[in-house]
Design a protein around this motif. Sequence first.
Motif, short mmCIF file in Angstrom:
data_model
loop_
_atom_site.label_atom_id
_atom_site.label_comp_id
_atom_site.label_asym_id
_atom_site.label_seq_id
_atom_site.Cartn_x
_atom_site.Cartn_y
_atom_site.Cartn_z
N ALA A 4 70.04 55.22 12.79
CA ALA A 4 70.20 54.26 13.88
C ALA A 4 71.28 53.26 13.53
O ALA A 4 72.13 52.92 14.37
CB ALA A 4 68.88 53.54 14.15
N TYR A 5 71.27 52.79 12.30
CA TYR A 5 72.29 51.82 11.84
C TYR A 5 73.68 52.43 11.96
O TYR A 5 74.61 51.79 12.48
CB TYR A 5 72.00 51.41 10.39
N GLU A 6 73.83 53.66 11.48
CA GLU A 6 75.14 54.33 11.53
C GLU A 6 75.60 54.52 12.97
O GLU A 6 76.78 54.36 13.28
CB GLU A 6 75.07 55.67 10.80
N SER A 7 74.68 54.86 13.86
CA SER A 7 75.01 55.05 15.26
C SER A 7 75.47 53.74 15.90
O SER A 7 76.46 53.71 16.64
CB SER A 7 73.80 55.60 16.01
N ILE A 8 74.76 52.66 15.61
CA ILE A 8 75.13 51.34 16.13
C ILE A 8 76.49 50.93 15.60
O ILE A 8 77.36 50.46 16.35
CB ILE A 8 74.06 50.28 15.79
N MET A 9 76.70 51.11 14.30
CA MET A 9 77.98 50.74 13.70
C MET A 9 79.13 51.57 14.27
O MET A 9 80.22 51.05 14.51
CB MET A 9 77.92 50.87 12.17
N GLY A 11 79.30 52.85 17.26
CA GLY A 11 79.55 52.33 18.61
C GLY A 11 80.32 51.02 18.58
O GLY A 11 81.25 50.82 19.36
N LEU A 12 79.94 50.14 17.67
CA LEU A 12 80.64 48.86 17.55
C LEU A 12 82.09 49.06 17.11
O LEU A 12 83.00 48.42 17.63
CB LEU A 12 79.90 47.93 16.57
N ASN A 13 82.29 49.94 16.16
CA ASN A 13 83.65 50.21 15.68
C ASN A 13 84.50 50.83 16.79
O ASN A 13 85.68 50.50 16.92
CB ASN A 13 83.63 51.11 14.44
#
Length: 108
Positions: A4-9, A11-13
């Motif tokens: 989840a963290y990697e997915s959020i990051m 998307g933000l990037n």
Amino acid sequence: MSGAYESIMAGLNEALEDVRKKEKKLPRRMVAAVPVKEYKAEEVKKIRNSTGMSQKTFARYLGVSDKTVEAWEAGINHPSGAASRLLNMMEMDENLTEEFPFVTTVPK
């Protein structure tokens, strides 16, 4: 959790990268909210009467006190915020209280 963290990051990037580029690829849209309508005493009473609810039942439906509805209909106070939005929705859709029955008739 790291997925989840990697997915959020990611998307933000992606969003940051798109902001920095001259040619935008991510979709954008403008959102504007319609201002909350201000209701007069007779308008509140008309809406309540159209539902066939008593002041007490109408108050429960809207999630306010009986005294609040009394004050609105007497012109002492006026609905605001979420209550005004609900009243506006009730005006726009005469079946709203049937579609969303937050109060029910209880047999005696």
